[in-house]
Scaffold this motif. Structure first.
Motif, short mmCIF file in Angstrom:
data_model
loop_
_atom_site.label_atom_id
_atom_site.label_comp_id
_atom_site.label_asym_id
_atom_site.label_seq_id
_atom_site.Cartn_x
_atom_site.Cartn_y
_atom_site.Cartn_z
N ASP A 165 1.42 9.92 3.34
CA ASP A 165 0.90 10.88 2.61
C ASP A 165 0.76 11.30 0.73
OD1 ASP A 165 0.07 11.32 5.09
OD2 ASP A 165 1.21 12.80 5.53
N ALA A 166 2.07 11.19 0.39
CA ALA A 166 2.39 11.43 -0.62
C ALA A 166 2.03 10.53 -1.24
CB ALA A 166 3.96 11.88 -0.96
N ILE A 167 2.30 9.14 -1.21
CA ILE A 167 1.36 8.09 -2.25
C ILE A 167 -0.41 8.27 -2.39
CG2 ILE A 167 1.31 6.00 -2.64
CD1 ILE A 167 3.68 5.23 -2.02
N CYS A 168 -0.43 8.88 -1.13
CA CYS A 168 -2.34 8.54 -0.99
C CYS A 168 -2.48 9.91 -1.51
CB CYS A 168 -2.62 8.63 0.67
SG CYS A 168 -2.87 7.19 1.37
N ARG A 169 -2.28 10.65 -1.67
CA ARG A 169 -2.78 12.08 -2.21
C ARG A 169 -2.29 11.92 -4.33
NH1 ARG A 169 0.55 15.11 1.18
NH2 ARG A 169 2.31 15.32 0.18
N GLU A 170 -1.47 11.45 -3.98
CA GLU A 170 -0.97 10.60 -4.91
C GLU A 170 -2.64 10.20 -6.06
OE1 GLU A 170 1.54 8.44 -8.65
OE2 GLU A 170 2.44 8.58 -6.33
N GLY A 206 -5.45 9.68 -4.96
CA GLY A 206 -6.45 10.48 -5.06
C GLY A 206 -7.40 11.21 -5.92
N THR A 207 -5.45 11.03 -6.69
CA THR A 207 -5.97 12.61 -7.74
C THR A 207 -6.38 11.79 -9.31
OG1 THR A 207 -3.50 12.45 -8.72
CG2 THR A 207 -4.60 14.40 -6.93
N LEU A 208 -6.35 10.02 -8.90
CA LEU A 208 -6.51 9.59 -10.26
C LEU A 208 -7.32 8.10 -9.76
CD1 LEU A 208 -2.75 7.69 -10.18
CD2 LEU A 208 -3.88 9.30 -12.33
N THR A 209 -7.83 8.20 -8.33
CA THR A 209 -9.21 7.25 -8.27
C THR A 209 -10.13 8.11 -6.94
OG1 THR A 209 -10.15 5.20 -8.48
CG2 THR A 209 -8.09 5.48 -7.91
N ARG A 210 -10.84 7.20 -6.59
CA ARG A 210 -11.08 7.79 -5.48
C ARG A 210 -10.28 6.35 -4.65
NH1 ARG A 210 -16.67 4.53 -2.53
NH2 ARG A 210 -16.38 5.17 -0.91
N PHE A 211 -9.62 7.18 -3.51
CA PHE A 211 -9.23 5.99 -3.51
C PHE A 211 -9.23 5.91 -1.48
CE2 PHE A 211 -4.38 5.49 -1.39
CZ PHE A 211 -4.25 4.17 -1.64
N ILE A 212 -9.33 4.39 -0.96
CA ILE A 212 -9.49 4.18 -0.14
C ILE A 212 -8.93 3.15 0.51
CG2 ILE A 212 -11.38 2.71 1.42
CD1 ILE A 212 -13.35 3.37 -0.43
N HIS A 213 -7.86 3.12 1.63
CA HIS A 213 -6.92 2.57 1.73
C HIS A 213 -6.81 2.42 3.22
CE1 HIS A 213 -5.39 6.19 3.52
NE2 HIS A 213 -4.79 5.62 4.90
N ALA A 214 -6.53 0.86 4.07
CA ALA A 214 -6.86 0.31 5.19
C ALA A 214 -5.34 -0.40 5.67
CB ALA A 214 -8.15 -0.68 5.19
N VAL A 215 -5.09 -0.37 7.25
CA VAL A 215 -3.70 -1.00 7.62
C VAL A 215 -4.88 -2.74 7.73
CG1 VAL A 215 -1.90 -1.59 9.37
CG2 VAL A 215 -2.82 0.84 8.47
N THR A 224 -2.81 -6.50 -1.49
CA THR A 224 -1.87 -6.36 -1.38
C THR A 224 -0.74 -5.45 -1.75
OG1 THR A 224 -1.07 -7.69 -2.88
CG2 THR A 224 -0.95 -8.65 -0.93
N PHE A 225 -1.35 -4.63 -1.05
CA PHE A 225 -0.71 -2.63 -1.37
C PHE A 225 1.08 -2.84 -1.77
CE2 PHE A 225 0.39 1.39 -1.60
CZ PHE A 225 -0.04 2.27 -2.08
N GLY A 226 2.23 -2.85 -0.83
CA GLY A 226 3.40 -2.91 -0.97
C GLY A 226 4.14 -1.67 -1.37
N ALA A 227 4.55 -1.85 -2.30
CA ALA A 227 4.86 -0.13 -2.61
C ALA A 227 4.41 0.72 -3.88
CB ALA A 227 6.25 -0.62 -3.92
N GLY A 228 3.28 -0.13 -4.24
CA GLY A 228 1.80 0.68 -4.93
C GLY A 228 1.91 0.59 -6.06
N GLY A 229 2.76 -0.08 -7.13
CA GLY A 229 3.17 -0.43 -8.61
C GLY A 229 1.80 -0.63 -9.31
N HIS A 230 1.21 -1.92 -8.76
CA HIS A 230 -0.27 -2.47 -9.08
C HIS A 230 -0.92 -0.98 -8.90
CE1 HIS A 230 2.11 -6.63 -8.86
NE2 HIS A 230 1.63 -6.42 -10.26
N SER A 231 -1.05 -1.12 -8.25
CA SER A 231 -2.30 0.01 -7.55
C SER A 231 -2.39 1.22 -8.41
CB SER A 231 -2.39 0.54 -5.93
OG SER A 231 -2.94 -0.24 -5.30
#
Length: 303
Positions: free
Chosen positions: A59-64, A66-75, A27-34
């Protein structure tokens, strides 16, 4: 109001995060936990994030991330987590988090009728652009039988005046369809006693909760997702679930208890973790939150 992730530190501790782990945020939401998880698992780790609202994956959140970990997202709905993992050739995960609450952004800025504090169309869909066959709050309010409305108001939100509100809705829609949040709030206010209208909790709170849950099939999603995700955990992997009201918490508890009895999971604590007094003071939306933590048995096969 900026969104604040509820029980953030408690969730991170619950997952026993280490560098290199593979973690699912259902449950990504605003991305705080992620974001916090990504910082813990690092560049050698993998974070898989799911959400039904494609707009949360900017795009901004995904880029951010992606600089921290291997990031995979899906709708995707978290009940379909297994399919997403299969597509990414991920056989097992080290942990998973389900935060069943809505973010402040979804409540206040979606324009889809989640909040009774704005005049918006009665949609309440997590998807931004619902298709023709998608159930909406407007369809439920205007087409469902009075008895069915009473049932969901009672079962999904424990609304004490469910029959009176359902009857008022049925009468109002005979004159013209109820199309907006303001129109629905007016009907609800007309149906309940003055003391209830003027109480600490807005009289439309529970009805809006029930409609949102019915539109999005939230309880069924939880019942489907917990077993599916539990089977994808590695032995010793953790599942953390945050719920925000008693109906939701009961479903989490009962669904997980069945897996405990089957020997797949074990509860880390008998009682759920609640937010501290300080967190509730800083973020009143956290007041009803409960965190339950489960661990996969070490002797259990993953799939």
């Amino acid at each position: 109001m900026a969104h604040r992730s509820v029980l953030l530190q408690e969730s991170l501790n619950a997952l026993a995060l280490e560098e290199g782990m593979t973690i699912l945020d259902g449950t990504f939401g605003a991305g705080g936990h992620s974001r916090a998880i990504a910082e813990r698992i690092g560049l050698t780790g993998t974070l898989i994030a799911l959400d039904r609202d494609r707009e949360v994956f900017s795009d901004a959140i995904c880029r951010e991330l992606g600089t921290l970990t291997r990031f995979i997202h899906a709708v995707s709905d978290f009940r379909h987590a297994g399919e997403v993992l299969d597509r990414e050739s991920i056989r097992e995960i080290d942990g998973a988090l389900l935060d069943l609450g809505l973010s402040s952004t979804q409540l206040e800025s979606s324009g889809r009728g989640f909040t009774f504090q704005k005049d918006e169309p009665l949609l309440m869909t997590f998807e931004k652009d619902p298709g023709d066959g998608t159930v909406t709050a407007m369809a439920i309010v205007n087409r469902w039988d009075e008895e069915d409305l009473t049932l969901i108001f009672r079962e999904f939100a424990e609304e004490r005046y469910a029959p009176r509100i359902a009857r008022a809705i049925a009468n109002a829609r005979d004159t013209r369809p109820i199309a907006t949040t303001t129109e629905l709030v007016d009907v609800i206010r007309s149906a309940v006693p003055a003391a209830y209208r003027n109480g600490k909790i807005h009289p439309a709170t529970r009805v809006f909760q029930a409609l949102r849950m019915a539109v999005n099939g939230e309880l069924n999603a939880v019942m489907d997702a917990i077993p599916a995700i539990a089977r994808r955990l590695r032995p010793g992997g953790r599942l953390a679930v945050i719920s925000f009201h008693s109906v939701e918490d009961r479903v989490v508890k009962r669904t997980a208890l069945a897996l405990v009895r089957d020997g797949l999971l074990e509860a880390i604590a008998k009682k759920p973790i609640a937010p501290t007094r300080e967190e509730v003071q800083e973020n009143p939306r956290a007041r009803s939150a409960k965190l339950r933590i489960y661990q996969k048995h070490l002797s259990t096969d993953t799939i």
